[in-house]
Design an enzyme around this catalytic site. Structure first.
Site, PDB file in Angstrom:
ATOM      1  N   ASP A  13     -59.693 -43.911  88.203  1.00 26.04           N
ATOM      2  CA  ASP A  13     -59.483 -43.608  86.780  1.00 26.04           C
ATOM      3  C   ASP A  13     -59.108 -44.836  85.957  1.00 26.04           C
ATOM      4  OD1 ASP A  13     -59.900 -40.900  87.400  1.00 26.04           O
ATOM      5  OD2 ASP A  13     -57.792 -40.671  87.941  1.00 26.04           O
ATOM      6  N   GLU A  14     -59.615 -45.998  86.322  1.00 26.95           N
ATOM      7  CA  GLU A  14     -59.276 -47.225  85.591  1.00 26.95           C
ATOM      8  C   GLU A  14     -60.176 -47.449  84.378  1.00 26.95           C
ATOM      9  OE1 GLU A  14     -60.152 -47.235  88.821  1.00 26.95           O
ATOM     10  OE2 GLU A  14     -58.439 -47.915  90.006  1.00 26.95           O
ATOM     11  N   LYS A  16     -63.597 -47.461  84.644  1.00 27.44           N
ATOM     12  CA  LYS A  16     -64.696 -48.313  85.144  1.00 27.44           C
ATOM     13  C   LYS A  16     -65.985 -48.093  84.358  1.00 27.44           C
ATOM     14  CE  LYS A  16     -63.986 -46.377  89.136  1.00 27.44           C
ATOM     15  NZ  LYS A  16     -62.622 -45.853  89.075  1.00 27.44           N
ATOM     16  N   GLY A  40     -65.181 -38.894  88.128  1.00 28.03           N
ATOM     17  CA  GLY A  40     -65.443 -38.378  86.778  1.00 28.03           C
ATOM     18  C   GLY A  40     -65.437 -39.555  85.839  1.00 28.03           C
ATOM     19  N   HIS A  41     -66.618 -40.117  85.587  1.00 25.13           N
ATOM     20  CA  HIS A  41     -66.707 -41.334  84.769  1.00 25.13           C
ATOM     21  C   HIS A  41     -67.044 -40.952  83.330  1.00 25.13           C
ATOM     22  CE1 HIS A  41     -67.619 -43.849  88.632  1.00 25.13           C
ATOM     23  NE2 HIS A  41     -66.388 -43.400  88.569  1.00 25.13           N
ATOM     24  N   THR A 129     -59.782 -33.407  95.149  1.00 24.47           N
ATOM     25  CA  THR A 129     -60.434 -32.856  93.961  1.00 24.47           C
ATOM     26  C   THR A 129     -61.101 -31.518  94.282  1.00 24.47           C
ATOM     27  OG1 THR A 129     -62.459 -34.035  94.499  1.00 24.47           O
ATOM     28  CG2 THR A 129     -60.918 -35.156  93.030  1.00 24.47           C
ATOM     29  N   ARG A 143     -72.102 -37.011 112.869  1.00 29.61           N
ATOM     30  CA  ARG A 143     -73.561 -36.889 113.061  1.00 29.61           C
ATOM     31  C   ARG A 143     -74.053 -35.452 112.977  1.00 29.61           C
ATOM     32  NH1 ARG A 143     -72.569 -40.514 118.123  1.00 29.61           N
ATOM     33  NH2 ARG A 143     -70.820 -39.120 118.005  1.00 29.61           N
ATOM     34  N   GLN A 218     -63.640 -44.176  92.374  1.00 33.92           N
ATOM     35  CA  GLN A 218     -62.249 -44.194  92.870  1.00 33.92           C
ATOM     36  C   GLN A 218     -61.690 -45.623  92.782  1.00 33.92           C
ATOM     37  OE1 GLN A 218     -64.620 -42.327  95.187  1.00 33.92           O
ATOM     38  NE2 GLN A 218     -64.291 -40.755  93.671  1.00 33.92           N
ATOM     39  N   GLY A 296     -59.027 -31.925  85.511  1.00 34.21           N
ATOM     40  CA  GLY A 296     -58.135 -31.638  84.385  1.00 34.21           C
ATOM     41  C   GLY A 296     -56.659 -31.779  84.740  1.00 34.21           C
ATOM     42  N   PRO A 298     -52.956 -33.244  85.220  1.00 32.97           N
ATOM     43  CA  PRO A 298     -52.224 -34.351  84.571  1.00 32.97           C
ATOM     44  C   PRO A 298     -52.074 -35.489  85.576  1.00 32.97           C
ATOM     45  CG  PRO A 298     -50.803 -32.400  84.793  1.00 32.97           C
ATOM     46  CD  PRO A 298     -52.145 -32.032  85.366  1.00 32.97           C
ATOM     47  N   LEU A 326     -55.012 -51.128  77.161  1.00 32.21           N
ATOM     48  CA  LEU A 326     -53.877 -51.956  76.734  1.00 32.21           C
ATOM     49  C   LEU A 326     -53.230 -51.362  75.477  1.00 32.21           C
ATOM     50  CD1 LEU A 326     -52.298 -54.567  77.363  1.00 32.21           C
ATOM     51  CD2 LEU A 326     -53.876 -55.811  75.899  1.00 32.21           C
ATOM     52  N   ASP A 327     -54.042 -50.742  74.626  1.00 36.91           N
ATOM     53  CA  ASP A 327     -53.534 -50.143  73.382  1.00 36.91           C
ATOM     54  C   ASP A 327     -52.479 -49.063  73.622  1.00 36.91           C
ATOM     55  OD1 ASP A 327     -56.024 -48.949  74.472  1.00 36.91           O
ATOM     56  OD2 ASP A 327     -55.525 -47.345  73.059  1.00 36.91           O
ATOM     57  N   VAL A 408     -59.335 -51.736  74.333  1.00 36.13           N
ATOM     58  CA  VAL A 408     -58.209 -51.289  73.500  1.00 36.13           C
ATOM     59  C   VAL A 408     -58.486 -49.939  72.829  1.00 36.13           C
ATOM     60  CG1 VAL A 408     -57.245 -53.597  73.043  1.00 36.13           C
ATOM     61  CG2 VAL A 408     -59.117 -52.743  71.611  1.00 36.13           C
TER      62      VAL A 408
HETATM   63  P1  IMP Z   1     -61.076 -36.304  97.511  1.00 39.69           P
HETATM   64  O1  IMP Z   1     -61.792 -37.574  97.239  1.00 39.69           O
HETATM   65  O2  IMP Z   1     -61.506 -35.161  96.633  1.00 39.69           O
HETATM   66  O3  IMP Z   1     -61.079 -35.947  98.972  1.00 39.69           O
HETATM   67  O4  IMP Z   1     -59.520 -36.523  97.140  1.00 39.69           O
HETATM   68  C1  IMP Z   1     -58.684 -37.436  97.880  1.00 39.69           C
HETATM   69  C2  IMP Z   1     -57.730 -38.159  96.938  1.00 39.69           C
HETATM   70  O5  IMP Z   1     -58.476 -39.037  96.095  1.00 39.69           O
HETATM   71  C3  IMP Z   1     -56.925 -37.239  95.998  1.00 39.69           C
HETATM   72  O6  IMP Z   1     -55.671 -37.824  95.767  1.00 39.69           O
HETATM   73  C4  IMP Z   1     -57.736 -37.271  94.724  1.00 39.69           C
HETATM   74  O7  IMP Z   1     -56.960 -36.967  93.590  1.00 39.69           O
HETATM   75  C5  IMP Z   1     -58.194 -38.719  94.725  1.00 39.69           C
HETATM   76  N1  IMP Z   1     -59.447 -38.942  93.974  1.00 39.69           N
HETATM   77  C6  IMP Z   1     -60.702 -38.676  94.372  1.00 39.69           C
HETATM   78  N2  IMP Z   1     -61.587 -39.046  93.430  1.00 39.69           N
HETATM   79  C7  IMP Z   1     -60.872 -39.568  92.432  1.00 39.69           C
HETATM   80  C8  IMP Z   1     -61.225 -40.179  91.191  1.00 39.69           C
HETATM   81  O8  IMP Z   1     -62.407 -40.311  90.818  1.00 39.69           O
HETATM   82  N3  IMP Z   1     -60.196 -40.623  90.425  1.00 39.69           N
HETATM   83  C9  IMP Z   1     -58.904 -40.535  90.820  1.00 39.69           C
HETATM   84  N4  IMP Z   1     -58.524 -39.991  91.977  1.00 39.69           N
HETATM   85  C10 IMP Z   1     -59.499 -39.511  92.783  1.00 39.69           C
END
Ligand code: IMP
Length: 420
Positions: A13-14, A16, A40-41, A129, A143, A218, A296, A298, A326-327, A408
């Protein structure tokens, strides 16, 4: 630069996709190489929001081809829906999307297993998720997994499905098998035109001098080996995954850009040394709209952690940092950056490997003065308030990597480069 990797460097969630989008207008190819619909980009253009789960965000630019490498885990039914939704928003896919025939499939069975596993783990659940990612990657390793190319061979697919269900001790009677087969055949009708060998496409692209962006999903702290195990995802997320997950060796990359938020967030369970609770966390969550784009939920909020940042910079051999959101820090009087951890009378400057130690460490902070000004209109480093420049430079010094891009705000144009 002809081949660049853009990687999340903390717990995902940076932002990207925003950076891929910013640098992507001249890209010939944007490539996903790991993860799946757990990602979720989000990109915002003129107030319109686009969310991508498995489709590379380069699909935003009509001249860019998008590749899904074999390291990605694809939910075929979800992907068809995602393509349909994006088409309805005006994006086109014809001759622009290639999916490697070797990608592993996430089936409804994997989503059921994901939910069951979380319940079984009870108080030590991962907080996934729920997209079936862990069980699908586990099957690829065991396999027993099914790959996209298998959908083109119905008799073989039927046999593999029977074996997969038996492996998991799940019943699959004739009616249930017919139903799974029907769903997969329906998805195949849409996906078969995109199914090909991504490594061949990339190899030709490289020879022709095309500009290629590898879009990570991720982040490093969620890497299944190098992250905060066991609270991680099930793919490798670090730079070396580019080669494994696309067939394009990471040795050929010209640049590795690491994306960090100006603070840290994490969703799901697991250690988070610099986590903040109370009004400051609320303020940042609200300002940064820190709610998961896939679930969704928090997001948990924390101070910037330069110990984990430096670890991530080293593992990924970063050439530069893209510092986002940064903002969101405007108006916070005192800012903190974690520069070390205390553990049983010792000071650590690298993260502990064992989860029990991770839970015990106490962060040591450097305090910096914040800034009041709204910086959402700033488009150069020199125009940032002096304290924001000091904060940015502290991150550069602690990670020993220059900040090359700053964002920003949500919109495409609220991003600028810094010449280094
Ligand atoms: P999974 O990838 O659904 O198996 O979740 C494993 C861990 O990775 C959990 O803590 C999720 O919240 C986290 N995670 C998976 N995908 C994302 C992402 O795109 N952003 C942030 N956290 C993620």
């Amino acid at each position: 630069m002809s081949a660049i990797a853009i990687l999340g460097c903390m717990w995902g969630d940076e932002a990207k996709a925003k950076i891929v989008d910013y640098l992507g207008d001249t890209a010939d190819y944007v490539v996903r190489f790991q993860g799946g619909s757990n990602a979720g980009h989000t990109i915002v253009v003129d107030g319109q929001k686009f969310v991508f789960h498995s489709v590379p965000s380069g699909i935003m630019y009509p001249g860019t081809k998008c590749l899904i490498g074999c390291g990605v885990a694809i939910d075929p039914l979800g992907l068809v829906k995602e393509i349909r939704n994006l088409e309805a928003s005006g994006l086109t896919f014809t001759k622009r999307l290639c999916i490697d025939e070797k990608v592993g499939l996430v089936l409804p069975l994997h989503q059921e297993l994901d939910a069951v596993n979380e319940v079984r783990l009870a108080s030590s659940k991962i907080g996934t998720t729920g997209r079936g990612i862990g069980p699908a990657y586990a099957d690829m390793t065991a396999r027993t997994g099914i790959r996209l190319g298998d959908l083109g061979h119905p008799a073989y697919l039927k046999q593999r499905l029977k074996e997969l269900y038996a492996y998991h001790g799940q019943s699959l009677d004739a009616a249930a098998l017919r139903e799974v087969m029907a769903q997969l055949q329906e998805a195949w009708k849409v996906l078969k035109k995109y199914c090909m060998s991504v490594e061949n496409v990339l190899s030709e692209a490289y020879i022709s001098g095309a500009r290629i962006i590898f879009e990570g999903a991720q982040g490093t702290l969620l890497d299944r080996t190098w992250g905060s195990y066991p609270y991680v995802t099930s793919s490798n997320t670090i730079v070396d995954a580019v080669g494994i997950g696309s067939g394009f060796s990471a040795r050929l990359l010209d640049e590795v850009l690491g994306v960090f938020k100006a603070y840290v967030t994490r969703v799901g369970e697991g250690p988070f040394p610099t986590e903040i609770h109370g009004p400051l966390a609320e303020q940042i969550r609200k300002q940064g709209n820190e709610f998961g784009s896939t679930t969704g939920r928090p997001r948990r909020i924390g101070h910037f952690d330069a110990v984990l940042g430096a670890y991530s910079a080293r593992l990924n051999t970063l050439d530069g940092i893209a510092l986002t959101l940064l903002d969101v820090l405007s108006g916070i009087e005192d800012l903190k950056i974690c520069v070390g951890y205390k553990l049983g009378g010792k000071v650590l400057t690298t993260p502990p490997a064992h989860p029990l130690d991770f839970n015990k460490i106490e962060p040591m902070y450097l305090s910096l003065k914040g800034w009041e000004e709204d910086i959402t209109g700033v488009r150069s480093k020199e125009d940032l308030p002096a304290n924001a420049q000091i904060y940015l430079e502290a991150i550069e010094d602690l990670l020993e990597v220059p900040v090359k891009v700053v964002s920003v705000g949500k919109e495409r144009d609220q991003t600028f480069k810094i010449d280094v």
